[in-house]
Design a protein around this motif. Structure first.
Motif, PDB file in Angstrom:
ATOM      1  N   GLU A  32       0.837  -1.200   0.000  1.00 17.05           N
ATOM      2  CA  GLU A  32       0.000   0.000   0.000  1.00 17.05           C
ATOM      3  C   GLU A  32       0.869   1.245   0.000  1.00 17.05           C
ATOM      4  OE1 GLU A  32      -2.912  -0.318   3.342  1.00 17.05           O
ATOM      5  OE2 GLU A  32      -4.295  -0.146   1.656  1.00 17.05           O
ATOM      6  N   ALA A  33       1.877   1.248  -0.831  1.00 11.19           N
ATOM      7  CA  ALA A  33       2.822   2.364  -0.844  1.00 11.19           C
ATOM      8  C   ALA A  33       2.828   3.076  -2.197  1.00 11.19           C
ATOM      9  CB  ALA A  33       4.222   1.874  -0.483  1.00 11.19           C
ATOM     10  N   CYS A  34       1.696   2.964  -2.918  1.00 12.44           N
ATOM     11  CA  CYS A  34       1.580   3.715  -4.170  1.00 12.44           C
ATOM     12  C   CYS A  34       0.787   4.985  -3.917  1.00 12.44           C
ATOM     13  CB  CYS A  34       0.820   2.893  -5.215  1.00 12.44           C
ATOM     14  SG  CYS A  34       1.704   1.460  -5.806  1.00 12.44           S
ATOM     15  N   PRO A  35       1.133   6.069  -4.591  1.00 10.54           N
ATOM     16  CA  PRO A  35       0.254   7.229  -4.562  1.00 10.54           C
ATOM     17  C   PRO A  35      -1.108   6.819  -5.141  1.00 10.54           C
ATOM     18  CG  PRO A  35       2.351   7.756  -5.605  1.00 10.54           C
ATOM     19  CD  PRO A  35       2.314   6.274  -5.450  1.00 10.54           C
ATOM     20  N   PRO A  36      -2.185   7.485  -4.708  1.00 10.19           N
ATOM     21  CA  PRO A  36      -3.535   7.035  -5.064  1.00 10.19           C
ATOM     22  C   PRO A  36      -3.768   6.830  -6.558  1.00 10.19           C
ATOM     23  CG  PRO A  36      -3.646   8.814  -3.457  1.00 10.19           C
ATOM     24  CD  PRO A  36      -2.198   8.651  -3.821  1.00 10.19           C
ATOM     25  N   ASP A  37      -3.245   7.737  -7.410  1.00 17.74           N
ATOM     26  CA  ASP A  37      -3.517   7.586  -8.846  1.00 17.74           C
ATOM     27  C   ASP A  37      -2.861   6.317  -9.394  1.00 17.74           C
ATOM     28  OD1 ASP A  37      -1.155   8.932  -8.191  1.00 17.74           O
ATOM     29  OD2 ASP A  37      -0.909   9.656 -10.248  1.00 17.74           O
ATOM     30  N   GLU A  38      -1.631   6.042  -8.930  1.00 18.45           N
ATOM     31  CA  GLU A  38      -0.961   4.832  -9.406  1.00 18.45           C
ATOM     32  C   GLU A  38      -1.639   3.581  -8.844  1.00 18.45           C
ATOM     33  OE1 GLU A  38       3.506   5.042  -9.638  1.00 18.45           O
ATOM     34  OE2 GLU A  38       3.111   7.029  -8.808  1.00 18.45           O
ATOM     35  N   GLU A  39      -2.091   3.695  -7.613  1.00 21.18           N
ATOM     36  CA  GLU A  39      -2.785   2.562  -7.003  1.00 21.18           C
ATOM     37  C   GLU A  39      -3.996   2.174  -7.849  1.00 21.18           C
ATOM     38  OE1 GLU A  39      -2.931   2.055  -2.982  1.00 21.18           O
ATOM     39  OE2 GLU A  39      -4.805   0.918  -2.971  1.00 21.18           O
ATOM     40  N   ARG A  40      -4.741   3.203  -8.287  1.00 19.29           N
ATOM     41  CA  ARG A  40      -5.919   2.934  -9.117  1.00 19.29           C
ATOM     42  C   ARG A  40      -5.532   2.285 -10.441  1.00 19.29           C
ATOM     43  NH1 ARG A  40      -7.935   7.633  -6.854  1.00 19.29           N
ATOM     44  NH2 ARG A  40      -6.934   8.934  -8.427  1.00 19.29           N
ATOM     45  N   SER A  41      -4.488   2.800 -11.057  1.00 18.49           N
ATOM     46  CA  SER A  41      -4.169   2.238 -12.371  1.00 18.49           C
ATOM     47  C   SER A  41      -3.599   0.824 -12.234  1.00 18.49           C
ATOM     48  CB  SER A  41      -3.252   3.174 -13.166  1.00 18.49           C
ATOM     49  OG  SER A  41      -2.016   3.309 -12.531  1.00 18.49           O
ATOM     50  N   VAL A  42      -2.888   0.561 -11.134  1.00 21.46           N
ATOM     51  CA  VAL A  42      -2.427  -0.818 -10.916  1.00 21.46           C
ATOM     52  C   VAL A  42      -3.630  -1.743 -10.726  1.00 21.46           C
ATOM     53  CG1 VAL A  42      -1.177  -2.376  -9.365  1.00 21.46           C
ATOM     54  CG2 VAL A  42      -0.167  -0.168  -9.955  1.00 21.46           C
ATOM     55  N   ALA A  43      -4.555  -1.319  -9.863  1.00 21.66           N
ATOM     56  CA  ALA A  43      -5.732  -2.164  -9.599  1.00 21.66           C
ATOM     57  C   ALA A  43      -6.476  -2.450 -10.895  1.00 21.66           C
ATOM     58  CB  ALA A  43      -6.656  -1.476  -8.588  1.00 21.66           C
ATOM     59  N   GLU A  44      -6.557  -1.426 -11.734  1.00 20.52           N
ATOM     60  CA  GLU A  44      -7.249  -1.585 -13.015  1.00 20.52           C
ATOM     61  C   GLU A  44      -6.519  -2.620 -13.872  1.00 20.52           C
ATOM     62  OE1 GLU A  44      -9.462  -1.341 -16.167  1.00 20.52           O
ATOM     63  OE2 GLU A  44      -7.462  -0.479 -16.588  1.00 20.52           O
ATOM     64  N   HIS A  45      -5.201  -2.481 -13.916  1.00 22.54           N
ATOM     65  CA  HIS A  45      -4.404  -3.409 -14.719  1.00 22.54           C
ATOM     66  C   HIS A  45      -4.544  -4.846 -14.206  1.00 22.54           C
ATOM     67  CE1 HIS A  45      -1.131  -4.965 -17.154  1.00 22.54           C
ATOM     68  NE2 HIS A  45      -0.607  -5.483 -16.055  1.00 22.54           N
ATOM     69  N   LEU A  46      -4.524  -4.990 -12.872  1.00 20.58           N
ATOM     70  CA  LEU A  46      -4.586  -6.330 -12.287  1.00 20.58           C
ATOM     71  C   LEU A  46      -5.891  -7.029 -12.628  1.00 20.58           C
ATOM     72  CD1 LEU A  46      -3.108  -5.757  -8.706  1.00 20.58           C
ATOM     73  CD2 LEU A  46      -1.949  -6.614 -10.746  1.00 20.58           C
ATOM     74  N   SER A  47      -6.946  -6.209 -12.842  1.00 19.04           N
ATOM     75  CA  SER A  47      -8.242  -6.835 -13.089  1.00 19.04           C
ATOM     76  C   SER A  47      -8.271  -7.572 -14.421  1.00 19.04           C
ATOM     77  CB  SER A  47      -9.352  -5.781 -13.018  1.00 19.04           C
ATOM     78  OG  SER A  47      -9.207  -4.883 -14.107  1.00 19.04           O
ATOM     79  N   HIS A  48      -7.338  -7.286 -15.311  1.00 16.81           N
ATOM     80  CA  HIS A  48      -7.353  -8.038 -16.572  1.00 16.81           C
ATOM     81  C   HIS A  48      -5.991  -8.603 -16.968  1.00 16.81           C
ATOM     82  CE1 HIS A  48      -5.722  -4.483 -18.542  1.00 16.81           C
ATOM     83  NE2 HIS A  48      -6.635  -3.779 -17.905  1.00 16.81           N
ATOM     84  N   CYS A  49      -5.030  -8.646 -16.027  1.00 20.07           N
ATOM     85  CA  CYS A  49      -3.739  -9.257 -16.351  1.00 20.07           C
ATOM     86  C   CYS A  49      -3.428 -10.343 -15.324  1.00 20.07           C
ATOM     87  CB  CYS A  49      -2.625  -8.214 -16.365  1.00 20.07           C
ATOM     88  SG  CYS A  49      -0.996  -8.943 -16.680  1.00 20.07           S
ATOM     89  N   PRO A  50      -3.667 -11.590 -15.676  1.00 18.17           N
ATOM     90  CA  PRO A  50      -3.475 -12.683 -14.711  1.00 18.17           C
ATOM     91  C   PRO A  50      -2.025 -12.789 -14.223  1.00 18.17           C
ATOM     92  CG  PRO A  50      -4.537 -13.482 -16.742  1.00 18.17           C
ATOM     93  CD  PRO A  50      -4.150 -12.061 -16.985  1.00 18.17           C
ATOM     94  N   THR A  51      -1.073 -12.482 -15.084  1.00 17.87           N
ATOM     95  CA  THR A  51       0.331 -12.609 -14.677  1.00 17.87           C
ATOM     96  C   THR A  51       0.644 -11.637 -13.540  1.00 17.87           C
ATOM     97  OG1 THR A  51       0.774 -13.011 -17.007  1.00 17.87           O
ATOM     98  CG2 THR A  51       2.683 -12.717 -15.569  1.00 17.87           C
ATOM     99  N   CYS A  52       0.304 -10.370 -13.759  1.00 17.48           N
ATOM    100  CA  CYS A  52       0.563  -9.368 -12.718  1.00 17.48           C
ATOM    101  C   CYS A  52      -0.310  -9.635 -11.486  1.00 17.48           C
ATOM    102  CB  CYS A  52       0.308  -7.964 -13.251  1.00 17.48           C
ATOM    103  SG  CYS A  52       1.539  -7.451 -14.477  1.00 17.48           S
ATOM    104  N   ALA A  53      -1.539 -10.098 -11.714  1.00 17.41           N
ATOM    105  CA  ALA A  53      -2.427 -10.376 -10.575  1.00 17.41           C
ATOM    106  C   ALA A  53      -1.833 -11.477  -9.708  1.00 17.41           C
ATOM    107  CB  ALA A  53      -3.821 -10.758 -11.071  1.00 17.41           C
ATOM    108  N   ALA A  54      -1.217 -12.470 -10.365  1.00 16.45           N
ATOM    109  CA  ALA A  54      -0.618 -13.563  -9.596  1.00 16.45           C
ATOM    110  C   ALA A  54       0.536 -13.041  -8.743  1.00 16.45           C
ATOM    111  CB  ALA A  54      -0.132 -14.659 -10.545  1.00 16.45           C
ATOM    112  N   GLU A  55       1.352 -12.163  -9.316  1.00  9.99           N
ATOM    113  CA  GLU A  55       2.455 -11.609  -8.530  1.00  9.99           C
ATOM    114  C   GLU A  55       1.911 -10.761  -7.377  1.00  9.99           C
ATOM    115  OE1 GLU A  55       5.295  -9.035 -10.497  1.00  9.99           O
ATOM    116  OE2 GLU A  55       6.610  -9.035  -8.722  1.00  9.99           O
TER     117      GLU A  55
END
Lengths: 185, 323
Positions: free
Chosen positions: B17-40
């Motif tokens: 939980e050490a991302c600035p809010p905007d990056e946190e949102r874009s990571v969460a968005e990415h994770l929702s459709h990238c199984p590789t990153c979601a697994a990590e």
């Protein structure tokens, strides 16, 4: 994110929603140490940690439906709240400078070592953290226990942001590898 | 710097939980459709959890009593959280609001002026409905809504605000007493007022369907059962208010179909419930009767036993709606 919620978490949540007092006591007995320990680790202050522990469990009891077992296990969820409240507390209280100073040393040593909750596992995790190269460890502790973003970590340690990000990821990976090699799942 | 396709080194910061809010949102968005990153992310999140748990430490023994008593003071034991109930009731109400909103959207300007239900025009009906909803809106502490002369919009805004305010209301809010629409002398818990709001919204949707020559649409079984329970609680006092009470007597009300069931309805608040008559009909028809939408309430049911008692019961029941 959890495909299947933990059965015990579902049972505890239902008990809390029903207003079942023994369930409240069970939840406190089970998770009191992780909540209190997290709050103490972050604040370094027994009184504050006790207040936070009280707030966390009173809130859970008042609004148990906020806990969604499909998203996270109860233990992780409670720790997260304790951690955030602890970070709020140090932010309200301390100057950035004090926070930084506190963060640059390792977290305060355990005040008591008498609880039996998964104590072997705990020692393994602590050893894995201690085994990290110091720069990795510092970055992780600043982020996790002081609530700094990786950018703030970079500024605090006077390193590039990319390096801070890399240390956080690499540090966690190393801990994970070591613990999995020791049988953590 | 361009946005990285994958989470990359941000994965560690994200797990802590050490991302600035905007990056946190874009990571969460990415994770929702990238199984590789979601697994990590799952992996590293688990490691972060281990770190957290490793600080576990037994609190002082006396903290237990302090925490438990503070919790029980905030919410006594044995009192189920009504939030599930608030969500359920609000959901039922919201469905009727959405349906009426849809129907109103279909009306032509000329149809807005046609008589509807007991009202001179659909417009009057909607203004009336908004007024009936107002005590509930007030009790939920909704901030003053922008005023509008558009009847549809004014009703819809207020109803929408009620839905968002009550969807996760806590026990204290649901238990708050509010005047019921149409019978302001009667103060009932907000949860009952919310049932009444859903009831009236459905009935007015039926009125508007009649204007549109659309077929009637019964409420869900759950809503029917709520409406019946709401009315049955009010009936003993309503019998007295109408001067038609029968102290010590009761009607056995046998409701069939969706939302049905059998219950004893006392014919005054006085104790005692000797069954003097039996009244039987479909639950849906009983709800229409309560709303005053049946042309001959006295012939709407199968009646057994004392006909005078049954007549009094049906007559009073037919006044339980709010226009």
């Amino acid at each position: 994110m959890l495909a299947i919620p933990d059965e015990q978490d579902v049972r505890l949540r239902a008990g809390l929603i029903a207003g079942d007092e023994p369930t409240l006591a069970e939840v406190y007995d089970t998770y009191g140490p992780v909540v209190y320990g997290m709050a103490l680790q972050v604040t370094g202050d027994r009184g504050a940690a006790e207040d936070i522990t009280q707030e966390v469990f009173v809130d859970l009891w008042r609004r148990p439906e906020r806990f969604d077992p499909h998203r996270a296990p109860l233990r992780g969820w409670l720790m997260l709240i304790a951690r955030r409240r602890g970070i709020d507390w140090i932010r309200r209280r301390g100057t950035q400078e004090r926070v930084r100073q506190a963060a640059l040393t390792d977290p305060p040593p355990a005040l008591v070592e008498d609880d039996v909750l998964a104590s072997t596992a705990r020692k393994q995790v602590r050893r894995a953290i201690a085994d990290l190269p110091a720069p990795h460890r510092q970055a992780i502790l600043l982020a996790y226990y002081r609530g700094l973003t990786y950018r703030e970590v970079a500024r605090t340690l006077n390193i590039p942001e990319g390096t801070a990000k890399w240390r956080l990821r690499n540090g966690l990976r190393r801990i994970g590898e070591q613990l999995r090699a020791e049988g953590f799942a | 710097m361009t946005q990285p396709r994958h989470t990359g080194d941000l994965a560690g910061a994200y797990a802590l939980e050490a991302c600035p809010p905007d990056e946190e949102r874009s990571v969460a968005e990415h994770l929702s459709h990238c199984p590789t990153c979601a697994a990590e992310a799952t992996d590293l999140g688990r490691v972060a959890g281990w770190i957290g748990a490793s600080s576990a430490q037994a609190p002082a023994a006396d903290l237990r009593a302090r925490v438990l008593s503070a919790a029980l003071a905030a919410r006594p034991a044995g009192r189920p959280r009504p939030d599930a109930e608030a969500g359920r009731l609000t959901g039922i109400y919201a469905a009727q609001v959405a349906e009426l909103d849809r129907l109103l959207g279909r009306l032509s300007p000329a149809e807005w002026l046609l008589p509807s239900g007991p009202h001179r025009s659909v417009r009057d009906l909607v203004v009336h409905l908004r007024g009936s909803d107002a005590p509930v809106a007030a009790a939920t502490g909704i901030a003053r809504l922008e005023s509008t002369s558009d009847a549809h919009l004014g009703w819809q805004r207020q109803a929408g605000a009620i839905v968002s305010a009550l969807g996760d209301a806590d026990s204290a809010v649901l238990a708050e007493r509010v005047p019921l629409a149409g019978r302001t002398a009667v103060q009932r818990p907000l949860r009952e007022a919310l049932v009444q709001r859903g009831f009236e919204t459905w009935i007015h949707a039926e009125d508007v369907r009649a204007v549109l020559a659309a077929p009637p649409r019964p409420p869900s079984a759950a809503q029917l059962a709520d409406i019946v329970a709401f009315a049955v609680r009010l009936l003993p006092a309503a019998m007295v208010a109408a001067g038609r009470e029968h102290p010590g007597s009761a009607v056995r009300l046998v409701l069939t179909g969706d939302g049905g069931g059998t219950q004893l309805v006392r014919l005054s608040p006085a104790p005692g419930s000797a069954v003097a008559a039996e009244v039987s009909m479909p639950a849906e028809r009983f709800c229409r009767l309560l709303a005053g939408r049946l042309t001959s309430p006295l012939h709407s049911a199968d009646v057994g036993g004392d006909r005078d008692v049954a007549t009094d019961f049906l007559t009073v029941a037919a006044t339980m709606g709010c226009d």
